[in-house]
Design an enzyme around this catalytic site. Structure first.
Site, PDB file in Angstrom:
ATOM      1  N   ARG A   1     -45.878   5.487  -3.185  1.00 13.52           N
ATOM      2  CA  ARG A   1     -47.144   4.894  -2.719  1.00 13.52           C
ATOM      3  C   ARG A   1     -46.885   3.443  -2.333  1.00 13.52           C
ATOM      4  O   ARG A   1     -47.181   2.523  -3.077  1.00 13.52           O
ATOM      5  CB  ARG A   1     -48.218   4.981  -3.807  1.00 13.52           C
ATOM      6  CG  ARG A   1     -49.608   4.534  -3.345  1.00 13.52           C
ATOM      7  CD  ARG A   1     -50.606   4.619  -4.482  1.00 13.52           C
ATOM      8  NE  ARG A   1     -50.225   3.792  -5.623  1.00 13.52           N
ATOM      9  CZ  ARG A   1     -50.455   2.480  -5.716  1.00 13.52           C
ATOM     10  NH1 ARG A   1     -51.036   1.839  -4.714  1.00 13.52           N
ATOM     11  NH2 ARG A   1     -50.081   1.809  -6.788  1.00 13.52           N
TER      12      ARG A   1
ATOM     13  N   LYS B   1     -39.946  -8.423  -3.563  1.00 14.42           N
ATOM     14  CA  LYS B   1     -40.602  -8.967  -4.761  1.00 14.42           C
ATOM     15  C   LYS B   1     -39.651  -9.876  -5.540  1.00 14.42           C
ATOM     16  O   LYS B   1     -40.040 -10.965  -5.987  1.00 14.42           O
ATOM     17  CB  LYS B   1     -41.077  -7.817  -5.647  1.00 14.42           C
ATOM     18  CG  LYS B   1     -41.663  -8.244  -6.982  1.00 14.42           C
ATOM     19  CD  LYS B   1     -42.970  -8.995  -6.816  1.00 14.42           C
ATOM     20  CE  LYS B   1     -44.121  -8.078  -6.542  1.00 14.42           C
ATOM     21  NZ  LYS B   1     -45.435  -8.752  -6.590  1.00 14.42           N
TER      22      LYS B   1
ATOM     23  N   TYR C   1     -42.464 -10.631   2.022  1.00 18.18           N
ATOM     24  CA  TYR C   1     -43.228  -9.654   1.245  1.00 18.18           C
ATOM     25  C   TYR C   1     -44.451  -9.232   2.051  1.00 18.18           C
ATOM     26  O   TYR C   1     -44.364  -9.077   3.267  1.00 18.18           O
ATOM     27  CB  TYR C   1     -43.581 -10.224  -0.133  1.00 18.18           C
ATOM     28  CG  TYR C   1     -43.850  -9.145  -1.154  1.00 18.18           C
ATOM     29  CD1 TYR C   1     -42.919  -8.140  -1.396  1.00 18.18           C
ATOM     30  CD2 TYR C   1     -45.045  -9.112  -1.859  1.00 18.18           C
ATOM     31  CE1 TYR C   1     -43.162  -7.127  -2.318  1.00 18.18           C
ATOM     32  CE2 TYR C   1     -45.297  -8.107  -2.797  1.00 18.18           C
ATOM     33  CZ  TYR C   1     -44.352  -7.119  -3.009  1.00 18.18           C
ATOM     34  OH  TYR C   1     -44.595  -6.123  -3.919  1.00 18.18           O
TER      35      TYR C   1
END
Length: 233
Positions: free
Chosen positions: A128, A146, A75
């Site tokens: 984003r 995630k 991550y």
């Protein structure tokens, strides 16, 4: 290499593998040696994602062996770099890709997913990504990473997790010209068509997986979450 002699005989693969038997701990050691040999975090990310593709149990065994070491690779911050270079890092599709052109058929797409019990969904539209801007379909690395942490740290079974990319296009000109780009090659579609896509997605997800399925929205730019939640709760 972990198959016993009896298992190899039953599977008719005896003789197709070296005679040595390597248990999972030995295989973890092999991955760690290869991991340390690499000098680029992007190469380490690709190593781990390739492992996840071919041997999911071993992937999570490696991940949980030293979560502090591997979390920054799977991550943040490495996943941001991986998303920027997702065309190079891409090996096989993970998760569900739903495009703006799939409106009216999202419920059918969800039925294409092989698992019927889903407890956690992470979804993005890639606009984003971690302060890096619009990465379009390359943002799929975020839901995948995630949910890997949900499994490694939270104990959610990997087959109960569903990464989702809502691909409505991208305003990133570099991606639109990238020959390796995996998403829709047109500008982002906004307005009512975008809102209709989200509404249909929410209705299809709750209808198929129920109201107790965790649904996490990540890295959206202009989504009115309050309006969305009020409309669907």
């Amino acid at each position: 290499m972990a198959f016993t002699l009896e298992e190899r005989q039953q599977l008719n693969i005896h003789g197709l593998l070296p005679p040595c038997f390597l248990d999972q701990n030995a295989q973890v050691y092999s991955i760690l040696r290869n991991f340390e040999r690499l000098t680029s975090d992007l190469d380490r990310y690709i190593l781990l994602m390739s492992l996840q593709d071919r041997n999911e149990k071993l992937f999570y065994k490696v991940l949980t062996s030293d979560i502090e070491k591997f979390m920054p690779i799977v991550y943040t911050p490495t996943v941001g770099l991986a998303c920027q270079q997702y065309g190079l890092a891409f090996r096989r599709p993970r998760g569900l890709f739903i495009t703006i052109h799939d409106r009216g058929h999202i419920a059918t797409l969800l039925k294409s997913w092989p698992e019927h019990t889903i407890k956690a969904i992470v979804v993005t539209d890639g606009e984003r990504i971690l302060g890096l801007g619009d990465l379009g379909c390359y943002g799929m690395g975020i839901p995948v990473g995630k949910l890997a942490l949900y499994t490694a740290c939270g104990g959610v079974k990997p087959y109960e997790c569903l990464p989702v990319m809502l691909d409505v296009g991208t305003d990133n000109e570099a991606l639109l010209k990238d020959p390796l780009y995996i998403g829709l090659r047109h500008k982002r579609i906004r307005g009512q068509a975008y809102d209709d896509l989200l509404d249909e997605f929410m209705e299809a997800v709750t209808s198929r997986y129920g109201m107790f399925c965790l649904l996490q929205f990540l890295n959206f730019e202009n989504l009115d979450f309050y309006k969305l939640m009020q409309h669907h709760l």
